[in-house]
Design an enzyme around this catalytic site. Structure first.
Site, PDB file in Angstrom:
ATOM      1  N   GLU A  91       3.353   6.382   9.011  1.00 62.61           N
ATOM      2  CA  GLU A  91       2.875   7.429   9.926  1.00 62.61           C
ATOM      3  C   GLU A  91       2.812   6.893  11.363  1.00 62.61           C
ATOM      4  O   GLU A  91       3.166   7.597  12.314  1.00 62.61           O
ATOM      5  CB  GLU A  91       1.514   7.953   9.449  1.00 62.61           C
ATOM      6  CG  GLU A  91       1.609   8.755   8.149  1.00 62.61           C
ATOM      7  CD  GLU A  91       0.252   9.105   7.582  1.00 62.61           C
ATOM      8  OE1 GLU A  91      -0.021  10.318   7.434  1.00 62.61           O
ATOM      9  OE2 GLU A  91      -0.544   8.180   7.311  1.00 62.61           O
ATOM     10  N   GLU A  96       0.465   7.671  -0.763  1.00 60.50           N
ATOM     11  CA  GLU A  96      -0.941   8.078  -0.841  1.00 60.50           C
ATOM     12  C   GLU A  96      -1.251   8.837  -2.136  1.00 60.50           C
ATOM     13  O   GLU A  96      -2.346   8.709  -2.694  1.00 60.50           O
ATOM     14  CB  GLU A  96      -1.300   8.975   0.358  1.00 60.50           C
ATOM     15  CG  GLU A  96      -1.459   8.248   1.686  1.00 60.50           C
ATOM     16  CD  GLU A  96      -0.147   8.026   2.418  1.00 60.50           C
ATOM     17  OE1 GLU A  96      -0.191   7.666   3.612  1.00 60.50           O
ATOM     18  OE2 GLU A  96       0.928   8.179   1.801  1.00 60.50           O
TER      19      GLU A  96
HETATM   20  N1  T1G Z   1      -5.344  -1.866   2.113  1.00 62.90           N
HETATM   21  C1  T1G Z   1      -6.053  -2.974   1.790  1.00 62.90           C
HETATM   22  N2  T1G Z   1      -5.559  -4.021   1.037  1.00 62.90           N
HETATM   23  C2  T1G Z   1      -4.292  -3.910   0.640  1.00 62.90           C
HETATM   24  C3  T1G Z   1      -3.485  -2.771   0.938  1.00 62.90           C
HETATM   25  C4  T1G Z   1      -4.062  -1.727   1.731  1.00 62.90           C
HETATM   26  N3  T1G Z   1      -3.380  -0.634   2.078  1.00 62.90           N
HETATM   27  N4  T1G Z   1      -2.272  -2.963   0.373  1.00 62.90           N
HETATM   28  C5  T1G Z   1      -2.319  -4.163  -0.231  1.00 62.90           C
HETATM   29  N5  T1G Z   1      -3.518  -4.732  -0.088  1.00 62.90           N
HETATM   30  C6  T1G Z   1      -3.943  -6.053  -0.581  1.00 62.90           C
HETATM   31  C7  T1G Z   1      -3.968  -6.140  -2.102  1.00 62.90           C
HETATM   32  O1  T1G Z   1      -5.173  -5.694  -2.615  1.00 62.90           O
HETATM   33  C8  T1G Z   1      -3.772  -7.634  -2.315  1.00 62.90           C
HETATM   34  O2  T1G Z   1      -5.006  -8.269  -2.085  1.00 62.90           O
HETATM   35  C9  T1G Z   1      -2.826  -8.015  -1.197  1.00 62.90           C
HETATM   36  O3  T1G Z   1      -2.942  -6.981  -0.202  1.00 62.90           O
HETATM   37  C10 T1G Z   1      -1.402  -8.082  -1.637  1.00 62.90           C
HETATM   38  O4  T1G Z   1      -1.058  -6.890  -2.286  1.00 62.90           O
HETATM   39  C11 T1G Z   1      -4.098   7.819   6.360  1.00 62.90           C
HETATM   40  C12 T1G Z   1      -4.974   7.101   3.879  1.00 62.90           C
HETATM   41  C13 T1G Z   1       2.188  -3.390   0.173  1.00 62.90           C
HETATM   42  C14 T1G Z   1       3.816  -2.959  -1.632  1.00 62.90           C
HETATM   43  O5  T1G Z   1      -0.786   2.734  -0.877  1.00 62.90           O
HETATM   44  O6  T1G Z   1       1.688  -0.829  -2.517  1.00 62.90           O
HETATM   45  O7  T1G Z   1      -2.374   4.898   4.360  1.00 62.90           O
HETATM   46  O8  T1G Z   1      -5.371  -9.164  -4.344  1.00 62.90           O
HETATM   47  O9  T1G Z   1      -0.663  -7.904  -4.555  1.00 62.90           O
HETATM   48  O10 T1G Z   1       2.929  -6.873  -4.810  1.00 62.90           O
HETATM   49  O11 T1G Z   1      -2.172   8.335   5.260  1.00 62.90           O
HETATM   50  O12 T1G Z   1       0.250  -3.894  -1.969  1.00 62.90           O
HETATM   51  O13 T1G Z   1      -4.361 -10.578  -2.581  1.00 62.90           O
HETATM   52  O14 T1G Z   1      -6.772  -9.881  -2.409  1.00 62.90           O
HETATM   53  O15 T1G Z   1       0.023  -5.518  -4.049  1.00 62.90           O
HETATM   54  O16 T1G Z   1       3.623  -7.768  -2.543  1.00 62.90           O
HETATM   55  C15 T1G Z   1      -1.200   3.731   1.617  1.00 62.90           C
HETATM   56  C16 T1G Z   1      -0.598  -0.116  -1.088  1.00 62.90           C
HETATM   57  C17 T1G Z   1      -2.654   3.541   1.850  1.00 62.90           C
HETATM   58  C18 T1G Z   1       0.212   0.710  -0.164  1.00 62.90           C
HETATM   59  C19 T1G Z   1       2.654  -5.179  -1.450  1.00 62.90           C
HETATM   60  N6  T1G Z   1      -0.592   2.460   1.298  1.00 62.90           N
HETATM   61  N7  T1G Z   1      -0.078  -1.459  -1.235  1.00 62.90           N
HETATM   62  O17 T1G Z   1       2.802  -5.422  -2.791  1.00 62.90           O
HETATM   63  O18 T1G Z   1       1.251  -7.455  -3.029  1.00 62.90           O
HETATM   64  S1  T1G Z   1      -3.457   5.090   2.079  1.00 62.90           S
HETATM   65  C20 T1G Z   1      -0.426   2.057   0.053  1.00 62.90           C
HETATM   66  C21 T1G Z   1       1.030  -1.701  -1.989  1.00 62.90           C
HETATM   67  C22 T1G Z   1      -3.034   5.564   3.666  1.00 62.90           C
HETATM   68  C23 T1G Z   1      -3.059   7.290   5.420  1.00 62.90           C
HETATM   69  C24 T1G Z   1      -3.542   6.923   4.071  1.00 62.90           C
HETATM   70  C25 T1G Z   1       1.392  -3.131  -2.176  1.00 62.90           C
HETATM   71  C26 T1G Z   1       2.516  -3.638  -1.233  1.00 62.90           C
HETATM   72  P1  T1G Z   1      -5.392  -9.544  -2.889  1.00 62.90           P
HETATM   73  P2  T1G Z   1      -0.119  -6.924  -3.606  1.00 62.90           P
HETATM   74  P3  T1G Z   1       2.728  -6.949  -3.355  1.00 62.90           P
END
Ligand code: T1G
Length: 697
Positions: A105, A125
């Site tokens: 975004e 999301e």
């Molecule tokens: N927020 C906080 N922590 C996050 C995070 C996030 N968005 N994404 C990953 N982490 C942490 C995760 O917990 C882990 O922590 C570490 O990063 C590595 O992640 C307004 C409301 C990016 C593809 O849904 O899909 O935006 O365990 O083990 O396999 O519209 O993480 O090491 O302490 O998964 O390489 C939308 C979520 C949010 C993406 C990487 N975004 N993340 O995968 O590593 S909602 C998502 C992923 C939003 C807006 C809305 C994956 C990754 P720790 P990992 P990975």
């Protein structure tokens, strides 16, 4: 100046760099830092154009999920992105890794987007029970049109850079591994071409082109079949539709309203719990992070049946050579042809290429001799559930396999310690319980024996990740975590039918809760004979398992899908369960024989008896240390048994229902229904008395 966002300039390009490991999530500090850096760029007279890049492994991967449910701190993400969009200096985003959610975004709020060819973008999301809440539902369709935007937003699937370019989401793709470098080159090119500010909010051609289309209704109808009670996908469609019926700012307001509805839904809580739990299960308490991991470069599998074949495919998919051993050549030929058929159907669906089919088949060898296991690093036994046979096999493996080879059993119920006792190296023996179909189901229940070494535990957990599984480490007991709880639910479901419910009534309660299929449809898939032979084994070993109507089905040869008739009947080529009046007669006959007067049973009683018995058993599993944390149980059930992730798994669900309510009901069933399964867990009693949750443990 912010610690997580910096500003510098190279020539005429002002560079805004986000550096907030692990994934540059848009937490409060990043949002504030972005606005400060933008302001610096705005007032930097030597900067003609601004570039947004990220340090570390990825561009911004979304809002900071850890902030969800907490009071929102200004500036909000919508404000940040609107400010970037309204910049009077062109802003370019240079993407590497994964630009996801709020990260994409933000990029859509910039005026131009370039990505490394290895990058991916997405709005996932919906997988968190939400929808893109910072303009994604309004800006993305302005670039892609309705259909593509709906596909991306209702599935949350990631899109490769080349496909994103084709869809109009990004403007350029570049090879290389440094987003700053490609960003600077691209910005310099835009300056040279005197490219103006270009705000996505003002792009309307795709909007007018798709106005009035039926695509929204089509998506809603399609989702109804697939969503299984998930709330947010429908809100996603409503939000994208607003982009085609309202002016931009009105659409943004509508998006915000729908976003808040999703944020307040309990499903968001369940899915966010599942997100973090899936990452937490890989960190096994008591297993030091630096525990050495053995190298697994070659694998042996015993058994070319459904499980053996699926297990072998996982390793071939990860590029690890596999040798499958069977007693007879026909069994090997049959197993190999099933594997090839599975690969060819994946190729037909475009999931892999035909070249990959051959590559993977080339990695799978067959043999009739254990000698071919002499040099492998891991052997997984996948033969049918009989302790004597398994011990005989492990005795042989102990003689043949090299020192340091890991000896694993795919048993789904039997005692790992007893299997290990057939070897001279119990420290190298472990359970690796795959779920059918093993090449598809994501869960790998790794079972530690009393003597299994830390190195072996760490190795099988790392291996789970390598073969694309979610590995959970559990202790050794009958049925481990998943099947132990499933057997309790199965016994309760069967008893409810004994007492008066119908199998289809029980199954509907479970599918209404969000399970992909009910208890009895699942028995038909697994095979009625599987449960029947397990009950016979247990009765033979002296356990008091009361007779039940499922035994009658098995004795009548109704073994489920494989005989086109089990609890339900099935038409040729169709797996849809059809209610069979013969089964109702058979059940009525069984009740009469047993002198049971059937009674009317409510859906609520079915829900409580099928689900609370699992929670009570889950609590006992925690008491005994078979599972280290309630989140381990949740992930086992979400990835192994189709527990609806939006309920967060059985233990998280129990916290939502209320531990006290469940405890009181378990006590009541202990008095009215009776049986071990309703003996209240001490942990459940303790949490109820202290008004605590499993999540507090
Ligand atoms: N927020 C906080 N922590 C996050 C995070 C996030 N968005 N994404 C990953 N982490 C942490 C995760 O917990 C882990 O922590 C570490 O990063 C590595 O992640 C307004 C409301 C990016 C593809 O849904 O899909 O935006 O365990 O083990 O396999 O519209 O993480 O090491 O302490 O998964 O390489 C939308 C979520 C949010 C993406 C990487 N975004 N993340 O995968 O590593 S909602 C998502 C992923 C939003 C807006 C809305 C994956 C990754 P720790 P990992 P990975």
């Amino acid at each position: 100046m912010s610690e997580v966002v910096s500003y510098d300039r190279e020539g005429a390009i002002g560079i805004i760099t986000v550096n907030y490991p692990p994934v540059n999530a848009l937490g409060h500090a990043v949002r504030t830092g972005l606005l400060e850096a933008l302001k610096q760029g705005q007032t930097d007279n030597d900067a003609k154009m601004l570039l947004v890049v990220c340090e570390g492994r990825t561009f911004v991967a979304g809002a900071d999920i850890r902030e969800f449910g907490k009071p929102m701190q200004e500036p909000g993400l919508v404000t940040v992105i609107n400010t970037f969009e309204s910049s009077d200096k062109p802003v370019v985003a240079a993407i590497h890794g994964t630009a996801l959610g709020g990260g994409l975004e933000l990029a859509l709020g910039c005026h131009y987007r370039i990505a490394l060819d290895s990058a991916r973008v997405g709005l996932p999301e919906v997988k968190l029970g939400l929808l893109p809440g910072a303009g994604g539902t309004q800006r993305l369709p302005r670039l892609t049109g309705a259909k593509k935007a709906l596909e991306m937003i209702t599935t949350g699937e990631f899109v490769k850079a080349d496909d994103a370019l084709e869809a109009g989401i990004i403007d350029a793709v570049a090879q290389g591994d440094n987003s700053r470098t490609i960003g600077l080159e691209y910005a310099a090119k835009l300056i040279a071409e005197d490219k103006p500010v270009r705000r996505v909010r003002d792009i309307t051609d795709k909007i007018s082109a798709d106005q009035g289309t039926e695509v929204f209704e089509a998506f809603r109808n399609n989702l109804t079949a697939k969503a299984r009670g998930l709330f947010s996908p429908f809100k996603c469609v409503d939000a994208v539709e607003a982009a085609f019926s309202l002016p931009f700012d009105e659409g943004m307001k509508r998006e915000r309203e729908l976003f808040i509805e999703c944020m307040e839904s309990p499903q968001r809580g369940g899915l966010v719990h599942a997100f973090f739990a899936e990452r937490e299960v890989s960190k096994v308490p008591g297993l030091p992070k630096d525990t050495p991991v053995r190298d697994v470069k070659s694998v042996g599998v015993i058994g070319a049946g459904t499980m053996g074949g699926g297990i072998a495919m996982n390793f071939a998919n990860a590029g690890i050579p596999v040798t499958i051993v069977e007693l007879k050549q026909e069994a090997l030929d049959k197993g190999l042809s099933v594997i090839r058929k599975n690969y060819e159907s994946s190729a037909k669906k475009g999931r892999i290429t035909t070249a990959q089919v051959e590559e993977r088949m080339a990695l799978i060898k067959t043999s009739l001799s254990y000698d071919d296991f002499k040099s492998v690093d891991l052997v997984i036994e996948a033969v049918f559930e009989n302790m004597d046979i398994k011990k005989q096999i492990f005795g042989q493996l102990d003689k043949v396999c090299k020192p340091g080879a890991i000896l694993a059993s795919n048993t789904s119920t039997l005692d790992i310690d007893e299997i290990a006792s057939a070897t001279s190296r119990p420290e190298d023996v472990v359970g690796m319980h795959f779920f059918s179909p093993a090449n598809v189901m994501k869960l790998l229940e790794n079972v530690r024996g009393t003597k299994t070494s830390d190195e072996v535990k760490a190795t099988v957990m790392a291996l789970a990740k390598k073969i694309g599984k979610v590995g959970v480490m559990v202790g050794n007991c009958y049925g481990f975590v998943g099947n132990r709880m499933l057997h309790r639910r199965g016994a309760e479901a069967t008893a409810l039918v004994n007492e008066g419910a119908s199998p289809q009534q029980v199954d509907k309660v479970l599918t209404d809760l969000g399970f992909p299929m009910g208890q009895f449809a699942m028995s038909d898939l697994a095979g009625i004979d599987v449960g029947y032979s397990i009950r016979k084994e247990r009765r033979k070993s002296g356990e008091d398992i009361p007779a039940n109507w499922m035994d009658t089905l098995a004795e009548e040869g109704r073994l489920g899908q494989k005989t086109m008739a089990g609890v339900y009947q099935y038409e040729e080529g169709n797996r849809k369960p059809v209610v069979d009046p013969k089964v109702d007669e058979l059940i009525a006959g069984f009740r009469k024989e047993q002198g049971i007067e059937p009674r009317a049973i409510t859906d609520q009683e079915i829900l409580e008896r099928c689900m609370y018995v699992m929670v009570n058993e889950g609590a006992k599993i925690l008491e005994e240390g078979i599972a280290d944390r309630s989140l381990d149980i949740d992930i086992v059930w979400i990835y192994g048994y189709g527990f609806p992730a939006y309920h967060g798994g059985p233990m998280f669900w129990a916290d939502q229902v209320g531990v006290k309510t469940i405890y009181e009901t378990v006590k009541r069933f202990h008095d009215t229904v009776g049986g071990d399964q309703w003996k209240p867990s001490e942990l459940l009693a303790k949490l109820a008395s202290e008004n605590k949750k499993f999540g507090d443990l």
